[in-house]
Design an enzyme around this catalytic site. Structure first.
Site, mmCIF file in Angstrom:
data_model
loop_
_atom_site.group_PDB
_atom_site.id
_atom_site.type_symbol
_atom_site.label_atom_id
_atom_site.label_comp_id
_atom_site.label_asym_id
_atom_site.label_seq_id
_atom_site.Cartn_x
_atom_site.Cartn_y
_atom_site.Cartn_z
ATOM 1 N N ARG A 161 -4.101 -2.029 10.160
ATOM 2 C CA ARG A 161 -3.074 -1.948 9.112
ATOM 3 C C ARG A 161 -1.733 -1.465 9.679
ATOM 4 N NH1 ARG A 161 -6.640 -4.196 8.098
ATOM 5 N NH2 ARG A 161 -8.128 -4.008 6.394
ATOM 6 N N CYS A 209 -6.875 -0.941 -1.430
ATOM 7 C CA CYS A 209 -7.376 0.328 -0.869
ATOM 8 C C CYS A 209 -6.215 1.295 -0.666
ATOM 9 C CB CYS A 209 -8.080 0.075 0.459
ATOM 10 S SG CYS A 209 -9.680 -0.696 0.209
ATOM 11 N N GLU A 279 -2.866 4.177 3.093
ATOM 12 C CA GLU A 279 -2.534 2.803 3.490
ATOM 13 C C GLU A 279 -1.415 2.285 2.563
ATOM 14 O OE1 GLU A 279 -5.924 0.179 3.930
ATOM 15 O OE2 GLU A 279 -4.760 -1.505 3.169
HETATM 16 C C1 LIG Z 1 -6.548 -6.220 -5.595
HETATM 17 C C2 LIG Z 1 -5.977 -5.998 -4.222
HETATM 18 C C3 LIG Z 1 -6.738 -6.322 -3.105
HETATM 19 C C4 LIG Z 1 -6.223 -6.093 -1.822
HETATM 20 N N1 LIG Z 1 -7.003 -6.414 -0.753
HETATM 21 C C5 LIG Z 1 -6.535 -6.186 0.505
HETATM 22 C C6 LIG Z 1 -7.344 -6.498 1.645
HETATM 23 O O1 LIG Z 1 -8.460 -6.988 1.535
HETATM 24 N N2 LIG Z 1 -6.826 -6.237 2.875
HETATM 25 C C7 LIG Z 1 -5.572 -5.715 3.053
HETATM 26 O O2 LIG Z 1 -5.156 -5.492 4.208
HETATM 27 N N3 LIG Z 1 -4.783 -5.408 1.978
HETATM 28 C C8 LIG Z 1 -5.227 -5.643 0.729
HETATM 29 N N4 LIG Z 1 -4.432 -5.341 -0.360
HETATM 30 C C9 LIG Z 1 -3.111 -4.717 -0.151
HETATM 31 C C10 LIG Z 1 -1.914 -5.695 -0.110
HETATM 32 O O3 LIG Z 1 -2.174 -6.855 -0.884
HETATM 33 C C11 LIG Z 1 -1.554 -6.098 1.330
HETATM 34 O O4 LIG Z 1 -1.157 -4.972 2.088
HETATM 35 C C12 LIG Z 1 -0.411 -7.138 1.356
HETATM 36 O O5 LIG Z 1 -0.314 -7.646 2.650
HETATM 37 C C13 LIG Z 1 0.952 -6.580 0.943
HETATM 38 O O6 LIG Z 1 1.858 -7.668 0.794
HETATM 39 P P1 LIG Z 1 3.067 -7.588 -0.255
HETATM 40 O O7 LIG Z 1 3.886 -8.802 -0.118
HETATM 41 O O8 LIG Z 1 2.564 -7.306 -1.611
HETATM 42 O O9 LIG Z 1 3.843 -6.327 0.328
HETATM 43 P P2 LIG Z 1 4.712 -5.278 -0.507
HETATM 44 O O10 LIG Z 1 3.802 -4.379 -1.279
HETATM 45 O O11 LIG Z 1 5.770 -5.983 -1.248
HETATM 46 O O12 LIG Z 1 5.343 -4.444 0.692
HETATM 47 C C14 LIG Z 1 4.517 -3.661 1.527
HETATM 48 C C15 LIG Z 1 5.376 -3.159 2.700
HETATM 49 O O13 LIG Z 1 5.784 -4.296 3.475
HETATM 50 C C16 LIG Z 1 7.188 -4.348 3.588
HETATM 51 N N5 LIG Z 1 7.563 -5.765 3.551
HETATM 52 C C17 LIG Z 1 7.196 -6.682 2.628
HETATM 53 N N6 LIG Z 1 7.713 -7.884 2.933
HETATM 54 C C18 LIG Z 1 8.432 -7.720 4.066
HETATM 55 C C19 LIG Z 1 9.228 -8.603 4.876
HETATM 56 N N7 LIG Z 1 9.386 -9.884 4.568
HETATM 57 N N8 LIG Z 1 9.840 -8.088 5.978
HETATM 58 C C20 LIG Z 1 9.700 -6.769 6.315
HETATM 59 N N9 LIG Z 1 8.965 -5.898 5.576
HETATM 60 C C21 LIG Z 1 8.338 -6.367 4.472
HETATM 61 C C22 LIG Z 1 7.725 -3.573 2.374
HETATM 62 O O14 LIG Z 1 9.015 -3.032 2.612
HETATM 63 C C23 LIG Z 1 6.673 -2.473 2.224
HETATM 64 O O15 LIG Z 1 6.944 -1.386 3.083
HETATM 65 C C24 LIG Z 1 -4.924 -5.554 -1.657
HETATM 66 C C25 LIG Z 1 -4.147 -5.246 -2.796
HETATM 67 C C26 LIG Z 1 -4.671 -5.470 -4.062
HETATM 68 C C27 LIG Z 1 -3.813 -5.155 -5.261
#
Ligand SMILES: Cc1cc2nc3c(=O)[nH]c(=O)nc-3n(C[C@H](O)[C@H](O)[C@H](O)COP(=O)(O)OP(=O)(O)OC[C@H]3O[C@@H](n4cnc5c(N)ncnc54)[C@H](O)[C@@H]3O)c2cc1C
Length: 283
Positions: A161, A209, A279
């Site tokens: 992560r 998580c 995380e």
């Molecule tokens: C139901 C559920 C299940 C999930 N299952 C998993 C799983 O199995 N495995 C896992 O690893 N995670 C999981 N997650 C967590 C999450 O979905 C992941 O971490 C996902 O990759 C985050 O992407 P996001 O676009 O929503 O990021 P955001 O929440 O929008 O941002 C997260 C971070 O990334 C940065 N960021 C976002 N986009 C960019 C960009 N383009 N450039 C630079 N920085 C950026 C943001 O500034 C922030 O600090 C889950 C979440 C939920 C709600």
């Protein structure tokens, strides 16, 4: 002034937790020029800025974000042949996983059901079922100081992560993935998705998580062992289904989620002598 700039936008609408006060400024970005314009506008005006994808790993504060939120809405998708896919960072990571597996490509099976963007998945090095985003990744394009630079995979550090983007300022705008032919990938993906639905509160509002797994053990198991599964503070609840999920069961505030996080950390430290690390990004 930027043409699409909005003021006082509730971040609860941009977070899978459904929690968060208003962003003072909010810019929907559909092109690299939008992102670059937003970054330089914030710099010129001495305002902090933050790029977000789908807000599925963020806990936004109740008092809001006193700066500019850049909402990444860049969503082009190119199938360049032989399993090479180039996508913009706002593209749905889950959709990318499903589309590629349906066509018999392996490497992103685990992405199905992760509700993030491609940029967020690279930034977090999202993973599950022994796979992670960094493995099939070949390059990332990053916007910094108004210019886009292509960085080969070998020049980026990844860990559990973790990506070195967490230590830098640039915005991920595009990425290339090399997948491998494997006709069993889609059925494997369906099994993973089934498992996810059985073991996680998939339909509830959460950010996945909350804690990283400490080396050699599961954070969820530790939280369950210290008796905190199902504990509630206001509308925030440690999921009775999966103890590493905090869910917003209705009207939860960021402060309540943070109190539950503190409670978990102090209890697990006291009873198991393990320091759990978040995380979820506490913005
Ligand atoms: C139901 C559920 C299940 C999930 N299952 C998993 C799983 O199995 N495995 C896992 O690893 N995670 C999981 N997650 C967590 C999450 O979905 C992941 O971490 C996902 O990759 C985050 O992407 P996001 O676009 O929503 O990021 P955001 O929440 O929008 O941002 C997260 C971070 O990334 C940065 N960021 C976002 N986009 C960019 C960009 N383009 N450039 C630079 N920085 C950026 C943001 O500034 C922030 O600090 C889950 C979440 C939920 C709600």
């Amino acid at each position: 002034m930027l043409p699409y700039l909005q003021k006082n936008v509730p971040l609860s609408s941009y977070s899978t937790f459904g929690i968060g006060g208003e962003a003072s400024f909010f810019l929907p970005c559909k092109t690299i020029d939008d992102l670059a314009g937003g970054m330089s506008w914030a710099e010129e005006n001495g305002i902090i800025s933050l790029v977000i994808g789908h807000g599925s790993n963020c806990l936004f504060p109740d008092q809001g974000f006193p700066g500019l939120i850049l909402h990444n809405e860049l969503v082009s998708f190119e199938d360049q042949g032989s399993g090479f896919f180039v996508v913009e960072a706002g593209y749905s990571f889950s959709l990318l996983g499903v589309q590629t597996c349906r066509e018999g490509w392996s490497g992103l099976e685990f992405a199905a059901g992760i509700p993030g963007s491609v940029g967020g998945a690279i930034f977090m090095n999202a993973g599950a079922h022994g796979q992670e985003t960094s493995l099939p990744l070949r390059f990332v394009e990053v916007l910094e100081h108004g210019k886009v630079q292509r960085i080969p995979r070998q020049e980026i550090r990844f860990g559990y992560r973790f990506s070195s983007f967490q230590e830098k300022k640039g915005i991920i705008v595009r990425a290339g993935f090399q997948l491998q032919k494997d006709d069993a990938s889609y059925s494997r993906q369906l099994q993973m998705l089934e498992q996810r639905k059985k073991t996680q509160p998939y339909r509830e509002s959460s950010a996945g998580c909350v804690f990283r797994n400490p080396p050699g053990c599961s954070a969820g198991k530790l939280i369950e062992e210290v008796g905190l599964k199902g504990t509630r503070i206001g509308g925030a609840e440690i999921s009775p289904m999966h103890a590493n999920f905090i869910v917003n069961s209705g009207g939860a505030t960021s402060a309540q989620v943070k109190q539950l996080i503190d409670l978990v950390q102090s209890t697990v430290l006291e009873k198991r002598n393990v320091r759990l690390q978040c995380e979820v990004r506490l913005i």
